[in-house]
Design an enzyme around this catalytic site. Structure first.
Site, short mmCIF file in Angstrom:
data_model
loop_
_atom_site.label_atom_id
_atom_site.label_comp_id
_atom_site.label_asym_id
_atom_site.label_seq_id
_atom_site.Cartn_x
_atom_site.Cartn_y
_atom_site.Cartn_z
N ASP A 179 0.89 -1.12 -0.04
CA ASP A 179 -0.05 -0.12 0.12
C ASP A 179 1.12 1.24 0.03
OD1 ASP A 179 -1.42 2.27 0.93
OD2 ASP A 179 -2.82 1.12 1.40
N HIS A 180 1.00 2.10 -0.92
CA HIS A 180 2.05 2.89 -1.26
C HIS A 180 1.96 3.89 -0.31
CE1 HIS A 180 -0.29 5.18 -3.90
NE2 HIS A 180 0.42 6.29 -3.77
N HIS A 242 -5.71 2.84 1.11
CA HIS A 242 -4.84 3.87 1.47
C HIS A 242 -5.67 4.95 2.76
CE1 HIS A 242 -2.97 2.87 -2.02
NE2 HIS A 242 -3.72 4.02 -2.72
C1 BG6 Z 1 -3.27 4.91 -6.63
C2 BG6 Z 1 -4.60 5.13 -7.01
O1 BG6 Z 1 -3.44 4.15 -5.44
O2 BG6 Z 1 -3.10 6.25 -5.68
C3 BG6 Z 1 -4.83 6.50 -7.84
O3 BG6 Z 1 -5.07 4.05 -7.82
C4 BG6 Z 1 -4.16 7.61 -6.90
O4 BG6 Z 1 -6.31 6.73 -8.61
C5 BG6 Z 1 -2.84 7.36 -6.43
O5 BG6 Z 1 -3.89 8.99 -8.19
C6 BG6 Z 1 -2.66 8.62 -5.42
O6 BG6 Z 1 -1.41 8.39 -5.19
P1 BG6 Z 1 -0.50 9.65 -4.61
O7 BG6 Z 1 0.80 8.85 -4.04
O8 BG6 Z 1 -0.14 10.42 -5.68
O9 BG6 Z 1 -1.12 10.25 -3.47
#
Ligand code: BG6
Length: 488
Positions: A179-180, A242
């Site tokens: 989960d990044h 997230h």
């Molecule tokens: C991803 C989603 O997991 O996270 C995208 O699939 C979203 O829709 C993105 O734009 C947002 O990530 P960050 O790191 O740019 O906030």
């Protein structure tokens, strides 16, 4: 760090190009890759090792946070990249991969420590895991790990099915679910923010906190992902994973240096303490929205239903706001408000902790406006922490004005989420990966929302692109006497 063979499925894909290669390169520059490291990229395209390396180099030029200037070190980095054509469903290709992997391990004289990274669509997870098992790739004399990207299932049932299938080939300790958001530096620092600051630790309860607001606004729209996004919406794309992860990380209490097991155990406990929503009650605490045309940073943009690839009558949610209650001794009575949306006014991810304001009740002078104390954790695009306190306003007798202690770094070039996460996967540290228990509990909690959306028990509100979402999202907080901070 232990010698590792990094086996990358989806090596010609977008995620590998944008995130994985730049992350590996930056780890290499920082001396954070194993001494003995080799990477085998897999894809359907007929690439040679040389064309693969050239493509990786190109991706670094485009996407690395640090320029790949030093030709010597770039060459050293790329030297260990090999490529093999693989059709995900073809058993023979896995046997070929096994041979290549073994020959690389022999060449480098390293144990069979294999990290399988699945940078492919979820529809392939099961087939790949089964083929890793059947081909013998998974029978190693070292360790094996499986790193997978989201989405982990489409709902509770499909997530359970997927997990059951993966667990035939990998044990839970071997599965690293990315989960990044858990890799973002400020999210990783939440733990130490409490541990290193007894003041904050002491205040982290319902005795002092009035509410917690977690926002992930994006100004982009559906982009080129109509086919995917129209089936998942904000609730599956951002909220189930997230946003709930941010909520868990904000709500846990970690007084000591904690092990990965302790962190994940506490997160699980938070999920278990969430007040369960029934499908019929969703309407009272969840707002869904869809963007209409509007203007973002001076540019007109179309509404969701007019985006290419989206059906004009789509009922998909591009915004969700929700009020959550954690029923434990720390948080009982403190609402957690969570929202995320596309085509919002600006891009920002943050957690705002609003403290209770006992002065409100004791102040005799109604003209004295005392703003609440706030702790603001900026997760992105700028990273940092701000504490809002009140100080006497010299320009106004008897009055106060908010003043800020600002802990934003002047240089914002910290490691990207993927660097942190790949490093952790290489070292076997699973603290910032989603454990199956968390994933299952998250789907379980979200399932009534999915059902309520599906059955249209919750209205789909409109909001103009370039705003902070539908008015109903403001009303969600106003009903409790609060408002979203920093919408201006
Ligand atoms: C991803 C989603 O997991 O996270 C995208 O699939 C979203 O829709 C993105 O734009 C947002 O990530 P960050 O790191 O740019 O906030």
């Amino acid at each position: 760090m232990e010698p590792t063979t990094f086996i990358l499925f989806g090596a010609t894909g977008d995620l590998a190009k944008r995130k994985i290669y730049p992350a590996l390169y930056n780890l290499f520059v920082d001396g954070k890759l194993p001494q003995a490291f080799s990477l085998i990229g897999l894809g359907r395209r007929e690439w040679s090792d040389e064309s693969f390396q050239a493509n990786v180099e190109q991706s670094l030029r485009q996407f690395s946070r640090r320029e790949a200037k030093d030709a010597g070190s770039l060459k050293d980095f790329l030297r260990v990249f090999r490529y093999s054509v693989l059709d995900i469903g073809r058993k023979d290709d896995y046997l070929k991969l096994l041979k290549l992997t073994e020959s690389r391990e022999d060449e480098l004289r390293i144990p069979q420590n294999r990290l399988f990274y699945l940078s492919v669509g979820p529809e392939y997870f099961e087939t790949i895991a089964a083929n890793i098992q059947d081909s013998g790739l998974g029978s190693t004399n070292g360790w094996k790990r499986l790193v997978i990207e989201k989405p982990f299932g489409h709902d509770l049932q499909s997530a359970r099915d997927l997990n059951r299938k993966l667990s035939k080939a990998f044990a839970e300790e071997e599965i690293f679910r990315i989960d990044h958001y858990l890799g973002k530096p400020m999210v990783q620092r939440l733990e130490s923010l409490q541990q290193a600051n007894p003041v904050i630790q002491a205040l982290w309860t319902n005795r002092y906190i009035a509410n917690v607001q977690i926002t992930a606004n994006e100004s982009v729209g559906v982009e080129e992902r109509a086919g995917y996004y129209d089936h998942v919406g904000a609730v599956r794309d951002m909220f189930q994973n997230h946003m709930l992860q941010l909520m868990m990380m904000a709500a846990i209490h970690l007084p000591h240096d904690s092990t990965s097991e302790e962190v994940r155990f506490k997160k699980k406990k938070v999920m278990e303490s969430l007040e369960v929503l029934q499908k019929e009650d969703v309407i009272a605490s969840v707002i869904r929205g869809q963007y209409q045309e509007g203007t973002i940073q001076g540019k007109p943009v179309v509404g969701y239903a007019s985006e290419p690839g989206i059906a004009p009558d789509s009922m998909n949610d591009t915004f969700i706001a929700a009020k959550l209650q954690i029923d434990n001794s720390y948080w009982r009575g403190v609402p957690f408000y969570i929202r995320t949306g596309k085509r919002m006014k600006d891009k920002s991810t943050r957690i705002v902790v609003e403290f209770k304001d006992p002065l409100k009740q004791v102040s005799t002078n109604n003209d004295d406006h005392i703003a609440p104390n706030l702790l603001v954790i900026d997760i992105g695009p700028n990273e940092g922490i701000t504490l809002q306190l009140n100080a006497k306003d010299p320009g106004h007798k008897g009055g106060f004005k908010p003043s800020h202690i600002d802990l934003h770094a002047s240089e914002q070039n910290s490691p990207e989420a993927y660097e942190n996460l790949i490093y952790d996967a290489l070292t076997g540290n699973s603290t910032f990966f989603a454990h199956w228990d968390e994933v299952e509990l998250s789907w379980q909690w979200v399932q009534p929302i999915l059902d309520a959306f599906e059955e249209n028990l919750v209205p789909l509100h409109s909001y103009a692109a370039g705003t902070y979402g539908p008015a109903e999202s403001d009303a969600l907080l106003a009903n409790d006497g609060f408002h979203w901070w920093f919408d201006s």
